[in-house]
Design a protein around this motif. Sequence first.
Motif, mmCIF file in Angstrom:
data_model
loop_
_atom_site.group_PDB
_atom_site.id
_atom_site.type_symbol
_atom_site.label_atom_id
_atom_site.label_comp_id
_atom_site.label_asym_id
_atom_site.label_seq_id
_atom_site.Cartn_x
_atom_site.Cartn_y
_atom_site.Cartn_z
ATOM 1 N N VAL A 483 0.905 -1.332 -0.002
ATOM 2 C CA VAL A 483 -0.090 0.086 0.043
ATOM 3 C C VAL A 483 0.855 1.249 0.023
ATOM 4 C CG1 VAL A 483 -1.531 1.358 1.198
ATOM 5 C CG2 VAL A 483 -2.002 -1.131 1.090
ATOM 6 N N ILE A 484 1.904 1.043 0.857
ATOM 7 C CA ILE A 484 2.754 2.398 1.082
ATOM 8 C C ILE A 484 3.480 2.537 -0.315
ATOM 9 C CG2 ILE A 484 4.552 3.501 2.303
ATOM 10 C CD1 ILE A 484 3.895 2.015 4.662
ATOM 11 N N TYR A 485 3.983 1.539 -0.920
ATOM 12 C CA TYR A 485 4.667 1.430 -2.147
ATOM 13 C C TYR A 485 3.911 1.996 -3.387
ATOM 14 C CZ TYR A 485 7.320 -0.387 -6.087
ATOM 15 O OH TYR A 485 7.990 -0.173 -7.244
ATOM 16 N N GLY A 486 2.528 1.606 -3.252
ATOM 17 C CA GLY A 486 1.654 2.308 -4.319
ATOM 18 C C GLY A 486 1.599 3.920 -3.987
ATOM 19 N N ALA A 598 -3.682 -8.988 2.262
ATOM 20 C CA ALA A 598 -3.409 -8.620 1.100
ATOM 21 C C ALA A 598 -4.768 -8.749 0.550
ATOM 22 C CB ALA A 598 -2.431 -9.668 0.379
ATOM 23 N N ILE A 599 -5.717 -9.865 0.316
ATOM 24 C CA ILE A 599 -6.822 -10.171 -0.253
ATOM 25 C C ILE A 599 -7.926 -8.568 0.167
ATOM 26 C CG2 ILE A 599 -8.818 -11.286 -0.393
ATOM 27 C CD1 ILE A 599 -7.190 -13.749 -0.244
ATOM 28 N N ILE A 600 -7.880 -8.380 1.283
ATOM 29 C CA ILE A 600 -8.754 -7.240 1.916
ATOM 30 C C ILE A 600 -8.328 -5.994 1.118
ATOM 31 C CG2 ILE A 600 -9.361 -5.737 3.678
ATOM 32 C CD1 ILE A 600 -9.318 -8.291 5.663
ATOM 33 N N ILE A 601 -7.070 -5.599 1.155
ATOM 34 C CA ILE A 601 -6.659 -4.700 0.529
ATOM 35 C C ILE A 601 -6.866 -4.467 -0.929
ATOM 36 C CG2 ILE A 601 -4.546 -3.345 -0.030
ATOM 37 C CD1 ILE A 601 -3.338 -4.018 2.740
ATOM 38 N N ALA A 602 -6.531 -5.777 -1.378
ATOM 39 C CA ALA A 602 -7.192 -5.952 -3.021
ATOM 40 C C ALA A 602 -8.320 -5.708 -3.146
ATOM 41 C CB ALA A 602 -6.518 -7.277 -3.519
ATOM 42 N N VAL A 604 -10.283 -3.753 -1.774
ATOM 43 C CA VAL A 604 -10.724 -2.577 -1.477
ATOM 44 C C VAL A 604 -10.511 -1.631 -2.613
ATOM 45 C CG1 VAL A 604 -10.161 -0.373 -0.160
ATOM 46 C CG2 VAL A 604 -10.738 -2.744 0.886
ATOM 47 N N TYR A 605 -9.173 -1.895 -3.562
ATOM 48 C CA TYR A 605 -8.659 -1.090 -4.408
ATOM 49 C C TYR A 605 -9.372 -1.410 -5.806
ATOM 50 C CZ TYR A 605 -5.396 1.256 -1.577
ATOM 51 O OH TYR A 605 -4.753 2.253 -0.680
ATOM 52 N N ASP A 606 -9.522 -2.852 -6.176
ATOM 53 C CA ASP A 606 -10.365 -3.476 -7.374
ATOM 54 C C ASP A 606 -10.719 -4.548 -7.128
ATOM 55 O OD1 ASP A 606 -10.693 -4.205 -9.995
ATOM 56 O OD2 ASP A 606 -9.436 -2.599 -10.721
ATOM 57 N N THR A 610 -8.935 -8.536 -8.319
ATOM 58 C CA THR A 610 -8.468 -9.348 -7.421
ATOM 59 C C THR A 610 -9.185 -11.069 -7.432
ATOM 60 O OG1 THR A 610 -8.644 -7.515 -5.815
ATOM 61 C CG2 THR A 610 -8.968 -9.765 -4.850
ATOM 62 N N LEU A 611 -10.407 -10.933 -7.987
ATOM 63 C CA LEU A 611 -10.996 -12.249 -8.378
ATOM 64 C C LEU A 611 -10.255 -13.025 -9.397
ATOM 65 C CD1 LEU A 611 -14.770 -11.257 -8.461
ATOM 66 C CD2 LEU A 611 -13.671 -12.600 -6.600
#
Length: 982
Positions: A483-486, A598-602, A604-606, A610-611
Amino acid sequence: MKALAKYDVNLENARKVGVKKSITTYTSLGFTEFILFGAFALAFWYGTKLTVEEKENYDIGRVLIVLFCLLRGTFYLIQGFPHLEYVASARGAAYEVYKVISKHRLLDSSSKEGYKPDKLKGEIEFKNIHFSFPSRPDVKILKGLNLKVQSGKTIALVGSSGCGKSTAIQLLYRFYDPVQGEITLDGRDIRTLNIKWLRERIGLVSQEPILFASTIAENIRCGREGITDSEIEKAAKEANAFDFISRLPDKFYTMVGERGAQLSGGQKQRIAIARALARNPRILLLDEATSSLDTQSESSVQAALDKARAGRTTIVIAHRLSTIRTADIIAGFHNGVVVEEGTHNELMTQKGVYYSLVMQQGHGENTQNEMSESDEETEDEDYEEEDLGDFRMENLTDLGGFEEPGITEMGSIPERSRRHTSRKTSSMKKLPEKKKTKEKEEEILPAVPYSRILALNKPEWLHIFFGVIAAAFSGGVHPAFAVIYGKIIGAFQETESEKRSKNTTSLSLMFLVLAVISLVTHIIQGFMFGKSGEVLTKRLRSLSFEALLQQEIGWYDDPKNAIGVLLTRLATDASQVKGATGSRLGLFTKTASTLLSAIIIAFVYDWRLTLLILACIPFIIAASAIRLSSVAGRASKDQKAFEEAGRISVEAVENIRTVASLTSEDAFYEKYNASLNGPYRALFSVLFGVLNVGLSTSLAPDFGKAKVSAQRIFQLLDRKPLIDSYSEEGTKLSQFDGNIEFRDIHFVYPTRPEVQVLQGLNVKVNKGQTLALVGSSGCGKSTSIQLLERFYDPMAGQVFADGLDTKSLHLQWLRSKLGIVSQEPILFDCSIAENIQYGDNSRVVSQEEVEEAAKAANIHTFIENLPEKYNTQVGDKGAQLSGGQKQRIAIARALVRKPAVLLLDEATSALDTESEKIIQKALDDARKGRTCIIIAHRLTTVQNADVIAVIHNRKVVEQGTHSQLLAKEGHYYALVNAQVSH
């Protein structure tokens, strides 16, 4: 319990080292991630600065190129760090291995150096030999030995126990080199000869023969490479072993068990003689070669040895002086030097050492003058051996005399205590017939749920809890990093320089926070999981060792429970189980935390992307599951191979003197390598097959091994012994008089149910009386003592102590009232004082009591002359001492217990004549007021017994006093008659 306490002390040291290793491993991994994340923070902070200072020549593209190169390189570097623990373990093991490999060998039997003469006459000379054992340099054994043996002649060495006779033989074999002086063979110093060549020209038969856990044929074949089956038969016939071998179901293919435990002492000795004769040696060394044989067998074997001596240079050590009267030269040893030499007649006129020994031995051997010469040839026809058609001990008059200890064999155990075998019926008539193969039974391990494995670590749940929490935080670091990297990439899109610098600086500091979190969580995991894992390992090893000590003797009789196998499991299984608990639970938590966050964050963003990616995960899981199953199955098979390798290595190292004397080092090396070939070939298929499997399954081998190890441990811990030495059940008598009765005893050994050992044994001994058991080898005398000790329980009938069935008595209490001195004593690898104190573990035995017992056993003076006195270490199984010295310490160990019942199973067999007389008086004094059961082949030692019971055909056939039994002119009369005649 004393052994368990000493074992636990050493385990505590191992636990501390293990915790330190875990902390170091995890800290190193955390520090690596700290440096990695710190480098990211520094790179983005400095990269922002560069984009401001060099607007045209420096942009985000350059920063990303540097970052991605750094990212990929570091990523693959990090993948190796979880395996640093194994690298560290390997380095630690390699240090010990290479230390052994690179160690300078003073005597290298594998060396190609040294002269190999084309011809060997066999003329031997000891010139001014001075010698001290390396472990006791202050104690001189030989003090200027000078001795010459002419080619083709026989020289007999006589003298008291510990005077240096057997040491001289060890020097000739080059087990050691003298401190001063030289030994020559055909005029050439033996140190200039090739060691293997030298040992191949020497045949040795020692007092305590060691056989290897193989067939009779293979044991004889150890005498010489390439020997044919017909030559094996010939050697067996010359050693008077062919007849009893032919009666065994599997004949020459009969497995002898560890150290020959399946055979009686006499049978082992004859196979050892056959092994020596198979070599067709130019030099023959006979160190009490017939000490384990009964009178009848000894006569025939002695005749075979006399024939074998013809044309060979022969050195004989014997206490029974009647066997050496025909020697060309007899050398009397005293205090490490030869004090007299000559023939029997010459030495008898000198009235020196030899004369004294003959007079001492002669007195008592000729006390039956009332028997007529014609009577001496009379023997009850019922005493003849029966053809039972199955494996049983030969029915021969086992009346061996008192022996001098031979070359000290490492790894000797009381074979008669485990006289058994497990053989199937065989139709073989001749040795050359095709050898039958036996498939090893597959080991069936109990199913162990993972919850039970975790329950092993229940006492450390707090450590595991904090370790898991730390692992969860550690697992969330990488998704947070993403997340921070993005965000920091997005920050570079800001056109305003000041705002861009502010945003990237704050995000860079977040990278630094992640670095600190990673370092701290890894340190916490290292301590928590290290502590829980090492405590678990210590607990399992302690419980396993306790369970091993708890098992009944019959369990150890099973070949599957061989010593080498058990030691291998004890060393490896406990340490492998931790691979399924704390640290692996931490790995699972870390992985789950990473994946979940990682799945939760993914999402949230798209959620669409993710699927799409999640659709690939089932394939990864399936591949991991297949690999895990394969590794677990392979682990079980590998474990069996490693256990076999462990058994081979233990057998070879414990019996290294025998291996060296037979020049069988290469043979054992090949056997050891062969046992490792299977796991070696599996290794490469797995290696190339899973080379690219992800990090998540890289630790699966540990889990597979851990599961198998846990199954083995639970199988051991769950087993209820048939005779539980730790049981608190049973009666403890307030007063124990020592009235013993065997009533209608029937018994077979558990591993040999088809062979009846006792069939209706009835005998009784009252308080304060002495009962002597006599009879042929294998008739059940020692078995009776084992039943009294409750090493086994009878199949039918009862053993009574003070009128109570011994099964109803508290087992440890019963054994504490019995003191035993066996034919082949085992000492523990500790000091002399500690060995004597082992006689009574129910209290603290004072030094005064130790010395009192040592004086009673005629060993105090010897001990006081040692540099460290009672603190002298005896070595593994007492290897630093002679047989007679070991026996006297064992007697002191029994006397310090002050037992109500004294059991003497050939208690003076390893003593020289002079010491035997003194010890016998000490034992006679010790018997006063105690019930005593004696087993002795030398009937002069049992003449004063209150009751003498003759065991024949698996039961008592006659009993009474010495004079009563002589008057009957039955079995006892025949035994005495045969011995006096001899």
